[in-house]
Design a protein around this motif. Structure first.
Motif, PDB file in Angstrom:
ATOM      1  N   UNK A 129     -23.152  44.505  54.324  1.00 49.12           N
ATOM      2  CA  UNK A 129     -23.335  44.988  52.949  1.00 49.12           C
ATOM      3  C   UNK A 129     -23.883  43.892  52.042  1.00 49.12           C
ATOM      4  N   UNK A 130     -23.806  42.642  52.512  1.00 52.09           N
ATOM      5  CA  UNK A 130     -24.306  41.480  51.768  1.00 52.09           C
ATOM      6  C   UNK A 130     -23.743  41.490  50.337  1.00 52.09           C
ATOM      7  N   UNK A 131     -22.449  41.581  50.254  1.00 56.50           N
ATOM      8  CA  UNK A 131     -21.770  41.579  48.967  1.00 56.50           C
ATOM      9  C   UNK A 131     -20.489  40.770  49.073  1.00 56.50           C
ATOM     10  N   UNK A 132     -20.031  40.241  47.968  1.00 57.54           N
ATOM     11  CA  UNK A 132     -18.799  39.461  47.979  1.00 57.54           C
ATOM     12  C   UNK A 132     -17.583  40.374  48.018  1.00 57.54           C
ATOM     13  N   UNK A 133     -16.443  39.774  48.340  1.00 53.13           N
ATOM     14  CA  UNK A 133     -15.189  40.504  48.309  1.00 53.13           C
ATOM     15  C   UNK A 133     -14.810  40.809  46.867  1.00 53.13           C
ATOM     16  N   UNK A 134     -14.435  42.028  46.618  1.00 48.74           N
ATOM     17  CA  UNK A 134     -13.948  42.418  45.297  1.00 48.74           C
ATOM     18  C   UNK A 134     -12.433  42.231  45.254  1.00 48.74           C
ATOM     19  N   UNK A 135     -11.853  41.913  44.105  1.00 44.87           N
ATOM     20  CA  UNK A 135     -10.401  41.722  44.004  1.00 44.87           C
ATOM     21  C   UNK A 135      -9.663  43.059  43.997  1.00 44.87           C
ATOM     22  N   UNK A 136      -9.606  43.671  45.182  1.00 50.96           N
ATOM     23  CA  UNK A 136      -8.986  44.995  45.292  1.00 50.96           C
ATOM     24  C   UNK A 136      -7.724  44.980  46.141  1.00 50.96           C
ATOM     25  N   UNK A 137      -7.310  43.803  46.578  1.00 51.17           N
ATOM     26  CA  UNK A 137      -6.058  43.665  47.329  1.00 51.17           C
ATOM     27  C   UNK A 137      -5.524  42.266  47.082  1.00 51.17           C
ATOM     28  N   UNK A 138      -4.272  42.059  47.447  1.00 51.32           N
ATOM     29  CA  UNK A 138      -3.679  40.742  47.249  1.00 51.32           C
ATOM     30  C   UNK A 138      -4.480  39.678  47.982  1.00 51.32           C
ATOM     31  N   UNK A 139      -4.819  39.957  49.252  1.00 49.68           N
ATOM     32  CA  UNK A 139      -5.554  38.966  50.045  1.00 49.68           C
ATOM     33  C   UNK A 139      -6.938  38.692  49.473  1.00 49.68           C
ATOM     34  N   UNK A 140      -7.604  39.737  48.986  1.00 49.19           N
ATOM     35  CA  UNK A 140      -8.959  39.511  48.482  1.00 49.19           C
ATOM     36  C   UNK A 140      -8.950  38.659  47.221  1.00 49.19           C
ATOM     37  N   UNK A 141      -7.858  38.701  46.457  1.00 45.10           N
ATOM     38  CA  UNK A 141      -7.755  37.840  45.286  1.00 45.10           C
ATOM     39  C   UNK A 141      -7.691  36.366  45.685  1.00 45.10           C
ATOM     40  N   UNK A 142      -7.215  36.089  46.890  1.00 45.83           N
ATOM     41  CA  UNK A 142      -7.166  34.709  47.387  1.00 45.83           C
ATOM     42  C   UNK A 142      -8.561  34.095  47.399  1.00 45.83           C
ATOM     43  N   UNK A 143      -9.576  34.920  47.595  1.00 39.20           N
ATOM     44  CA  UNK A 143     -10.952  34.427  47.708  1.00 39.20           C
ATOM     45  C   UNK A 143     -11.769  34.680  46.442  1.00 39.20           C
ATOM     46  N   UNK A 144     -11.111  35.101  45.364  1.00 36.77           N
ATOM     47  CA  UNK A 144     -11.832  35.401  44.133  1.00 36.77           C
ATOM     48  C   UNK A 144     -12.478  34.128  43.582  1.00 36.77           C
ATOM     49  N   UNK A 145     -13.789  34.158  43.370  1.00 42.94           N
ATOM     50  CA  UNK A 145     -14.552  32.993  42.899  1.00 42.94           C
ATOM     51  C   UNK A 145     -14.381  31.795  43.829  1.00 42.94           C
ATOM     52  N   UNK A 146     -14.024  32.041  45.076  1.00 44.54           N
ATOM     53  CA  UNK A 146     -13.823  30.939  46.024  1.00 44.54           C
ATOM     54  C   UNK A 146     -14.400  31.279  47.389  1.00 44.54           C
ATOM     55  N   UNK A 147     -15.503  32.013  47.396  1.00 48.71           N
ATOM     56  CA  UNK A 147     -16.256  32.242  48.624  1.00 48.71           C
ATOM     57  C   UNK A 147     -17.697  32.555  48.238  1.00 48.71           C
ATOM     58  N   UNK A 148     -18.601  32.402  49.183  1.00 49.79           N
ATOM     59  CA  UNK A 148     -20.018  32.587  48.912  1.00 49.79           C
ATOM     60  C   UNK A 148     -20.651  33.460  49.994  1.00 49.79           C
ATOM     61  N   UNK A 149     -21.940  33.737  49.823  1.00 51.01           N
ATOM     62  CA  UNK A 149     -22.702  34.518  50.804  1.00 51.01           C
ATOM     63  C   UNK A 149     -23.849  33.669  51.330  1.00 51.01           C
ATOM     64  N   UNK A 150     -23.997  33.637  52.630  1.00 54.77           N
ATOM     65  CA  UNK A 150     -25.161  33.032  53.277  1.00 54.77           C
ATOM     66  C   UNK A 150     -26.181  34.150  53.446  1.00 54.77           C
ATOM     67  N   UNK A 151     -27.053  34.288  52.464  1.00 53.98           N
ATOM     68  CA  UNK A 151     -28.005  35.393  52.423  1.00 53.98           C
ATOM     69  C   UNK A 151     -29.284  34.965  53.130  1.00 53.98           C
ATOM     70  N   UNK A 152     -29.234  35.037  54.447  1.00 54.44           N
ATOM     71  CA  UNK A 152     -30.297  34.495  55.292  1.00 54.44           C
ATOM     72  C   UNK A 152     -30.431  35.399  56.509  1.00 54.44           C
ATOM     73  N   UNK A 153     -31.652  35.674  56.928  1.00 51.78           N
ATOM     74  CA  UNK A 153     -31.814  36.598  58.051  1.00 51.78           C
ATOM     75  C   UNK A 153     -31.852  35.903  59.408  1.00 51.78           C
ATOM     76  N   UNK A 154     -31.495  34.620  59.472  1.00 51.84           N
ATOM     77  CA  UNK A 154     -31.344  33.955  60.771  1.00 51.84           C
ATOM     78  C   UNK A 154     -29.936  34.287  61.289  1.00 51.84           C
TER      79      UNK A 154
END
Length: 249
Positions: A129-154
Protein backbone atom coordinates in the motif's frame (compact mmCIF):
# COMPACT_ATOMS: atom_id res chain seq x y z
CA UNK A 1 9.53 -24.36 32.12
CA UNK A 2 10.17 -24.36 35.86
CA UNK A 3 8.42 -22.14 38.37
CA UNK A 4 11.54 -19.98 38.69
CA UNK A 5 12.08 -19.61 34.96
CA UNK A 6 8.40 -18.76 34.48
CA UNK A 7 8.91 -15.56 36.46
CA UNK A 8 9.56 -12.45 34.41
CA UNK A 9 10.37 -9.18 36.14
CA UNK A 10 8.22 -6.50 34.44
CA UNK A 11 11.05 -4.01 34.98
CA UNK A 12 13.73 -6.25 33.46
CA UNK A 13 15.53 -5.16 30.33
CA UNK A 14 18.63 -5.99 28.30
CA UNK A 15 21.45 -6.91 30.72
CA UNK A 16 24.50 -4.66 30.86
CA UNK A 17 27.55 -6.77 29.95
CA UNK A 18 30.94 -5.06 29.84
CA UNK A 19 33.17 -8.01 28.99
CA UNK A 20 33.29 -8.22 25.16
CA UNK A 21 33.75 -11.99 25.08
CA UNK A 22 30.74 -12.52 27.33
CA UNK A 23 28.77 -9.93 25.38
CA UNK A 24 29.49 -11.68 22.09
CA UNK A 25 28.33 -14.99 23.52
CA UNK A 26 25.17 -13.33 24.85
CA UNK A 27 24.34 -11.69 21.53
CA UNK A 28 24.88 -14.94 19.66
CA UNK A 29 22.57 -16.82 22.04
CA UNK A 30 19.88 -14.21 21.64
CA UNK A 31 20.35 -14.13 17.86
CA UNK A 32 19.91 -17.88 17.53
CA UNK A 33 16.79 -17.70 19.73
CA UNK A 34 15.44 -14.84 17.64
CA UNK A 35 15.70 -16.89 14.46
CA UNK A 36 14.01 -19.79 16.22
CA UNK A 37 11.13 -17.63 17.44
CA UNK A 38 10.49 -16.37 13.92
CA UNK A 39 10.69 -19.94 12.67
CA UNK A 40 8.25 -21.15 15.32
CA UNK A 41 5.82 -18.52 14.08
CA UNK A 42 6.07 -20.00 10.59
CA UNK A 43 8.16 -17.19 9.16
CA UNK A 44 11.32 -17.50 7.06
CA UNK A 45 10.33 -20.95 5.78
CA UNK A 46 11.38 -19.97 2.26
CA UNK A 47 14.63 -18.39 3.38
CA UNK A 48 13.02 -14.96 3.11
CA UNK A 49 14.40 -13.13 6.12
CA UNK A 50 17.44 -12.30 8.20
CA UNK A 51 18.41 -10.97 11.60
CA UNK A 52 21.80 -9.39 12.29
CA UNK A 53 23.72 -8.74 15.50
CA UNK A 54 26.72 -6.42 15.60
CA UNK A 55 29.92 -7.97 16.96
CA UNK A 56 31.01 -6.08 20.12
CA UNK A 57 34.75 -6.40 19.49
CA UNK A 58 34.62 -5.75 15.76
CA UNK A 59 31.75 -3.30 15.31
CA UNK A 60 32.15 -3.21 11.53
CA UNK A 61 31.25 -6.92 11.47
CA UNK A 62 27.96 -8.62 12.31
CA UNK A 63 26.54 -12.09 12.86
CA UNK A 64 23.93 -13.75 10.63
CA UNK A 65 22.38 -17.18 10.33
CA UNK A 66 24.19 -19.48 7.90
CA UNK A 67 22.49 -19.99 4.55
CA UNK A 68 20.18 -23.01 4.37
CA UNK A 69 19.63 -23.54 8.09
CA UNK A 70 15.88 -23.53 8.85
CA UNK A 71 15.08 -20.71 11.25
CA UNK A 72 13.39 -23.02 13.75
CA UNK A 73 16.57 -25.11 14.12
CA UNK A 74 19.12 -22.28 14.34
CA UNK A 75 21.84 -22.60 16.98
CA UNK A 76 24.88 -20.52 17.82
CA UNK A 77 26.97 -22.98 15.80
CA UNK A 78 24.95 -21.98 12.72
CA UNK A 79 25.86 -18.29 13.02
CA UNK A 80 28.58 -16.77 10.85
CA UNK A 81 30.55 -13.53 11.21
CA UNK A 82 30.19 -11.26 8.19
CA UNK A 83 33.03 -8.83 7.59
CA UNK A 84 32.57 -5.29 6.29
CA UNK A 85 33.51 -6.41 2.77
CA UNK A 86 30.89 -9.18 2.78
CA UNK A 87 33.31 -12.08 3.25
CA UNK A 88 32.49 -14.75 5.81
CA UNK A 89 35.03 -15.42 8.51
CA UNK A 90 35.84 -19.12 8.42
CA UNK A 91 33.94 -19.61 5.15
CA UNK A 92 30.35 -20.50 4.45
CA UNK A 93 27.41 -18.81 2.79
CA UNK A 94 24.70 -16.32 3.70
CA UNK A 95 21.66 -14.87 2.02
CA UNK A 96 23.64 -12.20 0.16
CA UNK A 97 20.71 -9.77 0.29
CA UNK A 98 21.18 -9.78 4.06
CA UNK A 99 24.68 -8.35 3.62
CA UNK A 100 23.49 -5.76 1.12
CA UNK A 101 20.79 -4.56 3.55
CA UNK A 102 22.39 -4.94 6.96
CA UNK A 103 25.95 -3.77 6.29
CA UNK A 104 24.96 -0.22 5.25
CA UNK A 105 22.44 -0.04 8.11
CA UNK A 106 25.03 -0.95 10.72
CA UNK A 107 27.52 1.44 9.14
CA UNK A 108 25.06 4.34 9.15
CA UNK A 109 23.63 3.66 12.62
CA UNK A 110 26.31 3.01 15.30
CA UNK A 111 23.48 2.83 17.84
CA UNK A 112 21.96 -0.19 16.12
CA UNK A 113 23.00 -3.59 17.49
CA UNK A 114 20.43 -5.64 15.58
CA UNK A 115 18.18 -5.35 12.53
CA UNK A 116 15.29 -7.65 11.59
CA UNK A 117 13.61 -8.24 8.24
CA UNK A 118 11.33 -11.06 7.17
CA UNK A 119 8.47 -11.57 4.71
CA UNK A 120 5.38 -11.95 6.87
CA UNK A 121 1.66 -12.63 6.34
CA UNK A 122 0.64 -9.02 6.96
CA UNK A 123 3.82 -6.95 6.75
CA UNK A 124 4.39 -7.79 3.11
CA UNK A 125 0.84 -7.12 1.84
CA UNK A 126 0.66 -3.98 3.95
CA UNK A 127 3.91 -2.72 2.41
CA UNK A 128 2.27 -2.90 -1.02
CA UNK A 129 0.00 0.00 0.00
CA UNK A 130 3.11 2.21 0.35
CA UNK A 131 1.64 4.04 3.31
CA UNK A 132 2.69 4.58 6.90
CA UNK A 133 1.07 2.97 9.90
CA UNK A 134 -1.88 4.95 11.19
CA UNK A 135 -2.37 5.27 14.99
CA UNK A 136 -5.31 2.89 15.10
CA UNK A 137 -4.07 0.46 17.75
CA UNK A 138 -1.87 0.53 20.81
CA UNK A 139 1.01 -1.09 18.94
CA UNK A 140 0.75 1.22 15.95
CA UNK A 141 1.08 4.23 18.26
CA UNK A 142 4.51 2.85 19.23
CA UNK A 143 5.66 3.72 15.70
CA UNK A 144 3.85 7.06 15.40
CA UNK A 145 6.28 9.57 13.82
CA UNK A 146 8.99 6.95 14.38
CA UNK A 147 9.07 4.94 11.16
CA UNK A 148 9.62 5.69 7.49
CA UNK A 149 8.96 4.27 4.02
CA UNK A 150 11.60 3.05 1.59
CA UNK A 151 9.74 4.12 -1.54
CA UNK A 152 11.92 2.34 -4.06
CA UNK A 153 11.11 -0.27 -6.69
CA UNK A 154 14.30 -2.30 -6.11
CA UNK A 155 12.43 -5.12 -4.38
CA UNK A 156 15.33 -7.56 -4.51
CA UNK A 157 18.20 -5.57 -3.05
CA UNK A 158 21.11 -6.45 -5.32
CA UNK A 159 23.94 -4.35 -3.94
CA UNK A 160 25.00 -2.26 -0.97
CA UNK A 161 23.79 0.77 -2.93
CA UNK A 162 20.25 -0.44 -2.28
CA UNK A 163 21.09 -0.98 1.37
CA UNK A 164 22.49 2.54 1.61
CA UNK A 165 19.22 3.93 0.29
CA UNK A 166 17.36 1.91 2.94
CA UNK A 167 19.69 3.34 5.60
CA UNK A 168 18.93 6.87 4.35
CA UNK A 169 15.20 6.11 4.35
CA UNK A 170 15.06 4.80 7.91
CA UNK A 171 17.10 7.72 9.22
CA UNK A 172 17.17 7.64 13.02
CA UNK A 173 13.79 5.91 13.44
CA UNK A 174 12.81 2.50 14.81
CA UNK A 175 11.59 0.97 11.59
CA UNK A 176 11.10 1.26 7.86
CA UNK A 177 8.47 -0.14 5.52
CA UNK A 178 10.16 -1.51 2.41
CA UNK A 179 7.82 -0.76 -0.46
CA UNK A 180 6.09 -3.91 -1.85
CA UNK A 181 8.54 -5.96 0.22
CA UNK A 182 7.95 -5.96 3.96
CA UNK A 183 9.01 -4.59 7.33
CA UNK A 184 12.39 -3.87 8.89
CA UNK A 185 13.10 -2.87 12.49
CA UNK A 186 16.24 -1.91 14.41
CA UNK A 187 17.23 -1.53 18.06
CA UNK A 188 20.08 -1.53 20.52
CA UNK A 189 19.67 -5.23 21.29
CA UNK A 190 18.59 -8.35 19.44
CA UNK A 191 15.60 -8.84 21.73
CA UNK A 192 14.31 -5.29 21.30
CA UNK A 193 14.74 -5.32 17.52
CA UNK A 194 12.69 -8.52 17.26
CA UNK A 195 10.17 -7.19 19.79
CA UNK A 196 9.62 -4.15 17.60
CA UNK A 197 9.28 -6.39 14.55
CA UNK A 198 6.62 -8.54 16.22
CA UNK A 199 4.68 -5.45 17.23
CA UNK A 200 4.98 -3.94 13.76
CA UNK A 201 3.65 -7.10 12.14
CA UNK A 202 0.62 -6.86 14.44
CA UNK A 203 0.19 -3.22 13.40
CA UNK A 204 0.20 -4.25 9.75
CA UNK A 205 -2.42 -6.92 10.47
CA UNK A 206 -4.72 -4.40 12.15
CA UNK A 207 -4.40 -1.91 9.32
CA UNK A 208 -4.97 -4.55 6.63
CA UNK A 209 -8.10 -5.82 8.41
CA UNK A 210 -9.56 -2.57 9.77
CA UNK A 211 -9.77 -0.54 6.60
CA UNK A 212 -12.27 1.97 8.01
CA UNK A 213 -10.52 2.42 11.35
CA UNK A 214 -10.51 5.86 12.93
CA UNK A 215 -7.08 6.94 14.20
CA UNK A 216 -6.51 8.49 17.61
CA UNK A 217 -5.36 12.08 17.92
CA UNK A 218 -1.66 12.79 17.42
CA UNK A 219 -1.17 13.89 21.02
CA UNK A 220 -2.57 10.61 22.34
CA UNK A 221 -0.47 8.60 19.87
CA UNK A 222 2.73 10.39 20.91
CA UNK A 223 1.96 9.77 24.58
CA UNK A 224 1.70 6.02 23.97
CA UNK A 225 4.81 6.04 21.77
CA UNK A 226 6.85 7.71 24.47
CA UNK A 227 5.76 5.04 26.97
CA UNK A 228 7.11 2.27 24.75
CA UNK A 229 10.90 2.40 24.75
CA UNK A 230 13.28 -0.43 23.94
CA UNK A 231 12.57 -2.00 27.34
CA UNK A 232 8.98 -2.67 26.28
CA UNK A 233 10.18 -4.06 22.95
CA UNK A 234 12.66 -6.25 24.84
CA UNK A 235 9.83 -7.45 27.09
CA UNK A 236 7.69 -8.27 24.06
CA UNK A 237 10.38 -10.63 22.82
CA UNK A 238 10.58 -12.34 26.24
CA UNK A 239 6.85 -13.09 25.97
CA UNK A 240 7.30 -14.46 22.46
CA UNK A 241 10.26 -16.62 23.44
CA UNK A 242 8.40 -18.04 26.45
CA UNK A 243 5.34 -18.72 24.32
CA UNK A 244 7.00 -20.30 21.30
CA UNK A 245 10.19 -21.69 22.86
CA UNK A 246 9.26 -22.37 26.49
CA UNK A 247 12.20 -24.71 27.08
CA UNK A 248 14.86 -22.47 25.55
CA UNK A 249 17.46 -20.74 27.73
Amino acid sequence: MTADSAFLDPDATEPVITDPVELRAHRKRRLALAYRVLGAMGWGALGDGHISARDPERPDCFWLGRYGVPFRFMTTDDLVLVRADGSIEGGGHINIAAYYIHAPLHDARPDVVAAVHCHTPYGTPFSAAVTKLAPISQESCVFFDDHEIFDDDELNIGSTDGGKRIAVAIGDTRAVILRNHGLLTVAGSVDAAVGYFLMMERCAEVQVKARDAKPVEAQAARRIRDMFCEREAWQAFQWAQRTYLPDAD
